[in-house]
Design an enzyme around this catalytic site. Structure first.
Site, PDB file in Angstrom:
ATOM      1  CB  CYS A  86     -47.421 -29.608 -74.035  1.00 13.37           C
ATOM      2  SG  CYS A  86     -45.940 -30.505 -73.549  1.00 13.37           S
ATOM      3  CB  CYS A 164     -43.313 -37.646 -73.636  1.00 10.78           C
ATOM      4  SG  CYS A 164     -43.755 -36.054 -72.905  1.00 10.78           S
ATOM      5  CD  GLN A 288     -40.138 -28.786 -57.172  1.00  7.45           C
ATOM      6  OE1 GLN A 288     -40.797 -29.012 -58.176  1.00  7.45           O
ATOM      7  NE2 GLN A 288     -40.419 -27.795 -56.345  1.00  7.45           N
ATOM      8  CE1 TYR A 317     -48.340 -25.970 -46.204  1.00  6.39           C
ATOM      9  CE2 TYR A 317     -47.184 -23.871 -46.087  1.00  6.39           C
ATOM     10  CZ  TYR A 317     -48.347 -24.605 -45.993  1.00  6.39           C
ATOM     11  OH  TYR A 317     -49.534 -23.967 -45.688  1.00  6.39           O
ATOM     12  CD  GLU A 338     -44.948 -32.092 -45.626  1.00  6.43           C
ATOM     13  OE1 GLU A 338     -46.128 -32.449 -45.795  1.00  6.43           O
ATOM     14  OE2 GLU A 338     -44.420 -31.140 -46.234  1.00  6.43           O
ATOM     15  CG  ASP A 386     -42.278 -25.105 -52.053  1.00  6.44           C
ATOM     16  OD1 ASP A 386     -43.210 -24.727 -52.795  1.00  6.44           O
ATOM     17  OD2 ASP A 386     -41.403 -25.911 -52.424  1.00  6.44           O
ATOM     18  CB  CYS A 413     -46.580 -24.432 -57.682  1.00  5.74           C
ATOM     19  SG  CYS A 413     -47.832 -25.051 -56.535  1.00  5.74           S
TER      20      CYS A 413
END
Length: 458
Positions: A86, A164, A288, A317, A338, A386, A413
């Site tokens: 983080c 975590c 994901q 993708y 893909e 993507d 992303c």
């Protein structure tokens, strides 16, 4: 002769910070010279020790905060700042969402010259903790004892971790049990420098809807001593475990997985679902890590695609078919391409699992397969991309411009490569209608976006 920086190494200076960098460091200036300093926030003034100098910028260490931001919070994680997982736990969640919106807006403006684009408020989580459905922790030895945790920032030094705060808590519990069994059995942890030892990584996946668990033990060689202990004890303590696998990685590499995976016990897959679509997840499947926000992301992609049930859609993708199958619920036909053969096999299996027959999947490069489809008369109304962090291949962008779909949905992303690619597509005859950021990774600096583009008719 070049001008020297206006500060010296080890000098103590007072700095007011105006921004955050992409890795969450505070950005401030001293006499026009930029300093990057961890653990400070925009609006704060701090006493800083200069620790590294480059020609145009330097790095510092916070000594004392003289003026504190109202958005500063106490990080709940005791290893925050040492662990590299983080970066912005010390920033309020509202502050995190504002930072991510600003990050996207500035990337579009600076890299793409796209100041006209409407960057919407970031779609965040109600509970931005314990969201990750996959935990993967390296194993090592310290003082003769097996440890597992996360790498320290910018190093391969492991910070031991029991819990975590961004991982699913069940995954943490399973990791602790694997550690206990490995210690009891005297299994030798992997030594990265000497390339010796047995156990390299512990990986646990959970289906957030199904509750099913998969445990993957990554080993340096073929042998896994006391494998029967893992098989007997793990499912006994965690009945929701449906699969225990061994992955063999013999290489000197930072990559977690090797090429060979063996199922030691149970099934090859666990199941989960996003919305109404069910997915089979194998040991090395890409899936994901935040399925709750993935649904938010995909719902927005589906909305932007504007499907009525008649459209032909290309997913450039497609991976294991996550977006393709979401779109297939509302499209006439979806074509997914893909480059990874195993992902296409998973995509086909997931289509069968959901009884969706209006999807076609093919292995290959998008820029090769899509023109071949066009030669067969397949003309898309909508193209969805993507891509990985590096963005779209130039040849694919050229193909999209040539095919002239009515709409394009770009899932990204990485705001920097999104900005670059939107610029190219705008120059090729598209207009960006909106960019919707989605917070897939709370407490970190990462942000996903969905962009809607429409073809400009000339």
């Amino acid at each position: 002769m070049t001008d020297a920086p206006p500060v010296q190494k080890n000098e103590t200076v007072e700095v007011t910070f105006t921004d955050l960098s992409h890795d969450g460091s505070g950005v401030g200036k001293v006499k026009g010279y930029t300093l990057f300093v961890p653990d400070v926030l925009p609006g704060e003034t701090a006493e800083v020790k200069v620790i590294k100098l480059k020609k145009a910028y330097g790095f510092g260490k916070k000594l004392e905060i003289l003026k504190q931001s109202p958005e500063r919070v106490d990080p709940p994680c005791e290893i925050f700042g040492r662990c590299g997982g983080c970066q912005i736990q010390h920033l309020s969640y509202k502050g995190q969402l504002d930072f991510k919106q600003k990050q996207v807006r500035e990337a579009l403006s600076r890299i793409g010259g796209l100041d006209h684009i409407d960057v919407l408020s970031v779609l965040g989580m109600d509970e931005p903790w314990n969201y990750r459905n996959k935990a993967q922790v390296p194993v090592a030895s310290r003082n003769g004892e097996l440890i597992a945790g996360f790498y320290q920032k910018r190093s391969h030094h492991i910070i031991e971790m029991d819990h975590c705060l961004i991982q699913d808590s069940t995954n943490d519990e399973v990791i602790q049990e694997v550690k206990r069994i490995a210690k009891d059995c005297g299994i030798e942890p992997y030594d990265e420098e000497r390339h010796r030892g047995t156990l390299r990584h512990i990986v646990v996946r959970v289906g957030r809807v199904s509750g099913e668990l998969m445990v993957i033990l990554v080993t340096r060689g073929q042998d896994l001593p006391f494998r029967k202990r893992f098989i007997q004890e793990l499912p006994k303590k965690f009945p929701q475990i449906k699969s225990i696998a061994q992955n063999i990685n013999t290489r000197r590499t930072n990559t977690i997985f090797g090429e060979e995976t063996r199922i030691l016990w149970g099934r090859e897959v666990i199941y989960d679902q996003i919305g109404d679509v069910k997915f089979a997840i194998s040991a090395r499947s890409f899936y994901q890590v935040n399925p709750e926000q993935t649904k938010v992301l995909y719902d927005k992609a589906l909305e932007y695609a504007g499907l009525t049930g008649e459209e032909t859609v290309i997913d450039a993708y497609c991976g294991i078919g996550t977006i393709s199958l979401f779109l297939a619920q509302k499209a006439g036909h979806v074509y997914g391409v893909e480059i990874v053969p195993e992902a296409i096999e998973d995509a086909k299996a997931n289509a069968a699992l959901n009884k969706l027959s209006n999807v076609t999947f093919e292995v290959g490069k998008s820029e090769d397969v899509i023109p071949a489809w066009a030669e067969k008369g397949i003309k898309p109304d909508v193209i969805v991309v993507d891509p990985p962090r590096k963005g779209c291949d130039q040849a694919l962008l050229d193909t999209i411009i040539d095919m002239k779909p009515k709409r394009m949905v770009y899932v990204s992303c990485n705001p920097a490569t999104l900005a670059r690619d939107l610029r190219i597509l705008e120059d090729g005859g598209f207009k960006t209608e909106a960019v919707q950021p989605v917070d897939m990774f709370p407490q970190t600096t990462h942000v996903e976006c969905v962009a809607l583009m429409s073809r400009v008719e000339k």
